[in-house]
Design an enzyme around this catalytic site. Sequence first.
Site, PDB file in Angstrom:
ATOM      1  N   HIS A 175       0.872  -1.180   0.000  1.00  0.00           N
ATOM      2  CA  HIS A 175       0.000   0.000   0.000  1.00  0.00           C
ATOM      3  C   HIS A 175       0.907   1.227   0.000  1.00  0.00           C
ATOM      4  CE1 HIS A 175       1.121   0.223   4.192  1.00  0.00           C
ATOM      5  NE2 HIS A 175       0.621  -0.975   4.416  1.00  0.00           N
ATOM      6  N   HIS A 228       4.105   1.346   2.283  1.00  0.00           N
ATOM      7  CA  HIS A 228       5.296   0.688   1.734  1.00  0.00           C
ATOM      8  C   HIS A 228       5.909   1.537   0.609  1.00  0.00           C
ATOM      9  CE1 HIS A 228       2.755  -2.915   2.947  1.00  0.00           C
ATOM     10  NE2 HIS A 228       3.879  -3.145   3.620  1.00  0.00           N
ATOM     11  N   GLY A 258       9.221   1.892   8.324  1.00  0.00           N
ATOM     12  CA  GLY A 258       8.125   2.793   8.661  1.00  0.00           C
ATOM     13  C   GLY A 258       7.991   2.973  10.167  1.00  0.00           C
ATOM     14  N   SER A 310      -1.486  -3.468   5.829  1.00  0.00           N
ATOM     15  CA  SER A 310      -1.970  -4.609   5.040  1.00  0.00           C
ATOM     16  C   SER A 310      -3.116  -5.290   5.781  1.00  0.00           C
ATOM     17  CB  SER A 310      -0.837  -5.618   4.816  1.00  0.00           C
ATOM     18  OG  SER A 310       0.270  -4.991   4.220  1.00  0.00           O
TER      19      SER A 310
HETATM   20  P1  AMP Z   1       5.223  -4.936   6.508  1.00  0.00           P
HETATM   21  O1  AMP Z   1       4.996  -5.385   5.107  1.00  0.00           O
HETATM   22  O2  AMP Z   1       3.965  -4.764   7.302  1.00  0.00           O
HETATM   23  O3  AMP Z   1       6.266  -5.778   7.212  1.00  0.00           O
HETATM   24  O4  AMP Z   1       5.843  -3.492   6.394  1.00  0.00           O
HETATM   25  C1  AMP Z   1       7.027  -3.262   5.674  1.00  0.00           C
HETATM   26  C2  AMP Z   1       7.542  -1.881   5.997  1.00  0.00           C
HETATM   27  O5  AMP Z   1       6.564  -0.915   5.638  1.00  0.00           O
HETATM   28  C3  AMP Z   1       7.818  -1.709   7.502  1.00  0.00           C
HETATM   29  O6  AMP Z   1       9.009  -0.957   7.663  1.00  0.00           O
HETATM   30  C4  AMP Z   1       6.612  -0.945   7.954  1.00  0.00           C
HETATM   31  O7  AMP Z   1       6.837  -0.157   9.103  1.00  0.00           O
HETATM   32  C5  AMP Z   1       6.341  -0.059   6.744  1.00  0.00           C
HETATM   33  N1  AMP Z   1       4.960   0.415   6.779  1.00  0.00           N
HETATM   34  C6  AMP Z   1       3.832  -0.308   6.930  1.00  0.00           C
HETATM   35  N2  AMP Z   1       2.749   0.487   6.996  1.00  0.00           N
HETATM   36  C7  AMP Z   1       3.208   1.769   6.890  1.00  0.00           C
HETATM   37  C8  AMP Z   1       2.593   3.043   6.892  1.00  0.00           C
HETATM   38  N3  AMP Z   1       1.275   3.194   7.026  1.00  0.00           N
HETATM   39  N4  AMP Z   1       3.385   4.138   6.784  1.00  0.00           N
HETATM   40  C9  AMP Z   1       4.733   4.019   6.656  1.00  0.00           C
HETATM   41  N5  AMP Z   1       5.366   2.832   6.648  1.00  0.00           N
HETATM   42  C10 AMP Z   1       4.630   1.719   6.758  1.00  0.00           C
END
Ligand code: AMP
Length: 281
Positions: free
Chosen positions: A34, A37, A147, A186
């Site tokens: 989204h 990411h 993030g 997600s």
């Molecule tokens: P994930 O796929 O949930 O492991 O997230 C991958 C990266 O995207 C991690 O560093 C998360 O912190 C970052 N991330 C997820 N959601 C957001 C968001 N809303 N804003 C900024 N970064 C995000």
Amino acid sequence: MKKIEKVTELRQTISQLKKKGKSIGYVPTMGFLHNGHLELVKQARKENEIVVMSIFVNPLQFGPNEDFEAYPRNMEKDLQLAEQEGADFVFAPDVQEMYQGEPSITLNVTKRVDVLCGKSRPGHFDGVATVLTKLFNLVQPDKVYFGMKDAQQVAVVMGLVNDFQFPLEIVPVQTVREGDGLAKSSRNVYLSEAERQEAPALYKALLKGKTLIEQGERDLNTIKKAVEETITKETNAEIDYIEIYQYPELTEPENWSGDMILAAAVKFSKARLIDNITFAL
Ligand code: AMP
């Protein structure tokens, strides 16, 4: 943009890039991309010659009763989005490629994990630290983008990079939100329509707590109660935690100065949502 599924191919690719002296920005994800990411990719694109993203739903960071199997996945769409945002490589291994048999060494994160999500997700950050250690070794990035939505993860990774002396810089990126304030995640797809309407109350509640702190309130219970009140009044979610700590140490506030975090986690019927605000006093 190129998708790479095998470790040997990734190694060859990185080795060639290193020979050419290219700077590498790296965005680790679990996919189902989204705008949160994509913001990390955008920033990486600005600051590096090469951008590598990984998409890997890491079984090691899911507890036995968590959503590893059900975690949303959509590789085709992810590849399109990553390409549109300007990623050069997407490393998307399967579980077998990353983990073969029983490990001979496991990592145990000892600091910054007995609070917030670490408390209710035992072993989660051990799994995060393990997969990132492997991925950092493979990708050999100059900068890695995380993030602040997952602020505890950023704090734990700072410890990992420091302890193991990875030659890389961590770049924290501000949380990307929907128009109504809900942090993009997600897992938001697990929310029912009614829950989706309620969910922005989490951020609203945190903002209220932050305002109280900025106005001089120092009693932890008063601040937490105010946050709790908004969440219980505006949602049917069950509160997992509301906490205030120094950041990134995640220790109790002592002097109420420096960087702080106000964080909360709530459980809707199928989705556990987390959010936080970090700010300097
Ligand atoms: P994930 O796929 O949930 O492991 O997230 C991958 C990266 O995207 C991690 O560093 C998360 O912190 C970052 N991330 C997820 N959601 C957001 C968001 N809303 N804003 C900024 N970064 C995000």
